[in-house]
Design a protein around this motif. Structure first.
Motif, short mmCIF file in Angstrom:
data_model
loop_
_atom_site.label_atom_id
_atom_site.label_comp_id
_atom_site.label_asym_id
_atom_site.label_seq_id
_atom_site.Cartn_x
_atom_site.Cartn_y
_atom_site.Cartn_z
N LEU A 81 0.85 -1.19 0.00
CA LEU A 81 0.00 0.00 0.00
C LEU A 81 0.89 1.25 0.00
N ARG A 99 1.82 2.81 -8.95
CA ARG A 99 2.59 1.56 -9.01
C ARG A 99 3.98 1.78 -9.58
N ASP A 176 7.63 -2.81 -12.85
CA ASP A 176 6.50 -3.26 -12.04
C ASP A 176 6.40 -4.77 -12.14
N VAL A 178 3.75 -8.34 -11.60
CA VAL A 178 2.38 -8.83 -11.48
C VAL A 178 2.07 -9.04 -10.00
N ASN A 179 3.02 -9.61 -9.27
CA ASN A 179 2.80 -9.93 -7.87
C ASN A 179 3.91 -9.32 -7.01
N GLU A 195 10.90 -16.01 -8.47
CA GLU A 195 10.00 -16.85 -9.25
C GLU A 195 8.55 -16.44 -8.99
N ALA A 196 8.24 -16.08 -7.73
CA ALA A 196 6.86 -15.78 -7.35
C ALA A 196 6.40 -14.41 -7.84
N SER A 197 7.33 -13.46 -7.94
CA SER A 197 6.92 -12.11 -8.32
C SER A 197 6.67 -12.02 -9.82
N GLY A 198 7.31 -12.91 -10.59
CA GLY A 198 7.22 -12.82 -12.05
C GLY A 198 8.32 -11.91 -12.57
N ASP A 199 8.44 -11.80 -13.88
CA ASP A 199 9.49 -10.97 -14.46
C ASP A 199 9.05 -9.51 -14.43
N GLU A 208 0.76 3.29 -19.08
CA GLU A 208 0.42 1.87 -18.91
C GLU A 208 0.32 1.45 -17.44
N GLY A 209 -0.35 2.23 -16.67
CA GLY A 209 -0.56 1.82 -15.28
C GLY A 209 0.57 2.15 -14.34
N PHE A 210 1.65 2.73 -14.85
CA PHE A 210 2.74 3.10 -13.94
C PHE A 210 2.40 4.40 -13.22
#
Lengths: 261, 240
Positions: A81, A99, A176, A178-179, A195-199, A208-210
């Protein structure tokens, strides 16, 4: 007596929780710090009596009995947050509104990500973090620069003596995930991809959402002091209750031992 | 008059109490586990005939059920923390099949799917729910998932028919055996909230005190019976 061990798992979990709360409280004034939260889950079950098994009288046991074995840690999650902003007036203090993460280069050549935007100028004019890790893509500020301007879209420009029009030096890029909760915190306000956060997905601020960049501001820690204090009280009480159960188990064992006098 | 059967009944009952004790300590250790449902152990008196005129009995645990009453909702501010107010369970896809949970501390995996802490996908009406990098995730009371202003799916919230047996599997997951699974009604999904455990520390402590006293009573009875029996035994030996 299984109850001893079951309650011990409860005490251990609460102890871990207090560790996490202590770390959050210690970082209440750390720029760009993100609160950690400990999550608990119930432990696997031991089947005392399987359903469908034959009971003594020849009837089938309808439900069976699964005795739980306590509690365990399921995850420590970062809460991404937005923290509050603090105005600093320092032109090199940058905060991300929305983000994204700044990308910095570690000495071993890998990238790390941070939201703590308190940048400095190194000896050769590069924008670096407080630890001296250069911001990526690199931005070099000329020595004679008089004012530095960072626009919300990440464009960095300076005015040089004798020139009226500001000169563009480059543009700050954000990354940014995904997770974001899957990022690994490596201390010093830095995160690395897992691995969990993604590339990482990179892009320009405001697109684009940044998020956008706010110059002269710092993002403060998002630790909620009151919330953490309440958590602390709850953890302490839960710890005490589990300790009481262990005491009760001990009392029962003692009275069993004393059966034969 | 004390007899061997009476003593074995007392021992059996004491062992039954130990199972109860384990359930209480499990409940208390999960005092703050989100979505945890209190375990209830039921007992029954089992009678057995000693002779034509005498009957003995002992108590034994017969079944474990879940107390499905509502836990308190705790605001967390995290958009992927979901709580169900009212009846119903989230559906989670595990390698062992579909499982059910009230533990809504979800997150995203690397591909942007809504998952539990163990990485099991949370199911919507149309299968796994892909949120991706969407910024504004809004989940309304009916469980409709809106990403960037577009409804992408609805969370599956289910409930069970009366005959279904709910078996806790750990990790907050519950397996349903027998009975039917059908869509729940009369629930509301709360985004940014977690449901607390429904274990009440006070009630559990009172149960624990009860149990200890009961246990002590059994022990007293056992001790008296031992003394009684050994006296009888000595008298028999003297007679011979």
């Amino acid at each position: 007596m299984q109850a001893l061990w079951i309650s011990a798992t409860g005490m251990k979990a609460q102890e871990m929780r207090i560790n996490v709360i202590a770390n959050n409280l210690a970082n209440v004034n750390t720029t760009g710090y993100k609160t950690s939260r400990l999550e608990l889950e119930d432990l696997a079950y031991e089947t005392l009596k399987a359903q469908g098994a034959q009971a003594a009288g020849g009837t089938q046991i309808p439900t069976g009995i699964q005795i739980g074995l306590g509690v365990r840690l399921s995850a420590i999650q970062k809460n991404f947050l937005q923290g509050d902003y603090q105005q600093t007036q320092n032109p090199l203090d940058l905060a991300i509104q929305g983000r994204g993460f700044f990308q910095v280069m570690l000495p071993d050549g890998t990238l790390a990500y941070t939201r703590a935007g308190a940048f400095k100028i190194s000896q050769d004019g590069t924008l670096v973090t407080s630890e001296g890790y250069p911001l990526q893509p690199e931005i070099v500020i000329p020595r004679e620069a008089q004012t530095i301007t960072v626009l919300p879209d990440g464009t960095v420009s300076v005015t040089l003596p004798g020139e009226t029009a500001p000169r563009q030096l480059g543009r700050i890029e954000l990354a940014d995930f995904v997770n974001p909760a899957g990022l690994r915190a490596m201390g010093r306000n830095l995160f690395v991809a897992t691995e969990a956060s993604g590339d990482p997905v990179t892009g320009n601020p405001g697109e684009e959402g940044f998020g956008t960049i706010a110059q002269g501001f710092l993002e403060m820690s998002n630790v909620d002091l009151v919330g953490e204090m309440v958590e602390l009280i709850m953890a302490q009480r839960a710890y005490e209750i589990n300790a009481k159960v262990i005491q009760a188990a001990d009392d029962m064992l003692t009275s069993t031992v004393n059966l034969k006098r | 008059m004390a007899s061997i059967e009476f003593v074995s009944g007392l021992v059996g009952s004491s062992v039954g109490l130990e199972g109860w004790f384990e359930v209480i300590s499990h409940n208390l250790s999960n005092l703050q586990t989100p979505g945890f449902k209190r375990h209830v152990l039921s007992f029954e008196n089992e009678e057995y005939e000693k002779s034509e005129t005498e009957k003995g009995f002992w108590i034994r645990p017969t079944k474990l059920t879940l107390d499905l009453s509502q836990g308190l909702l705790k605001p967390t501010g995290n958009p992927l923390d979901l709580a169900i107010s009212g009846e119903g369970f989230f559906v989670v896809q595990t390698p062992r099949g579909e499982r059910f949970t009230r533990k809504g501390d979800f997150s995203l995996d690397r591909n942007g799917f809504l998952v539990t802490n163990e990485g099991f996908q949370v199911l919507g009406e149309g299968g796994p729910i892909e949120i991706g990098r969407g910024r504004g995730v809004v989940i309304n009371e009916r469980g409709e998932v809106t990403v960037d202003g577009e409804v992408i799916d609805t969370l599956r919230i289910v409930t069970f028919s009366k005959e279904a047996r709910l078996i806790p599997e750990g990790n907050g997951l519950i397996r349903a055996e027998g009975g039917e699974v059908f869509p729940a009604e009369g629930f509301s999904v709360k985004q940014g909230f977690l449901e607390g455990s429904n274990v009440s520390p006070i009630e559990e402590m009172v149960r624990l005190m009860n149990l200890i006293r009961l246990f002590e009573a059994y022990q007293k009875a056992l001790q008296t019976s031992f003394e009684d029996l050994s006296r009888k035994l000595i008298q028999e030996v003297i007679k011979v």
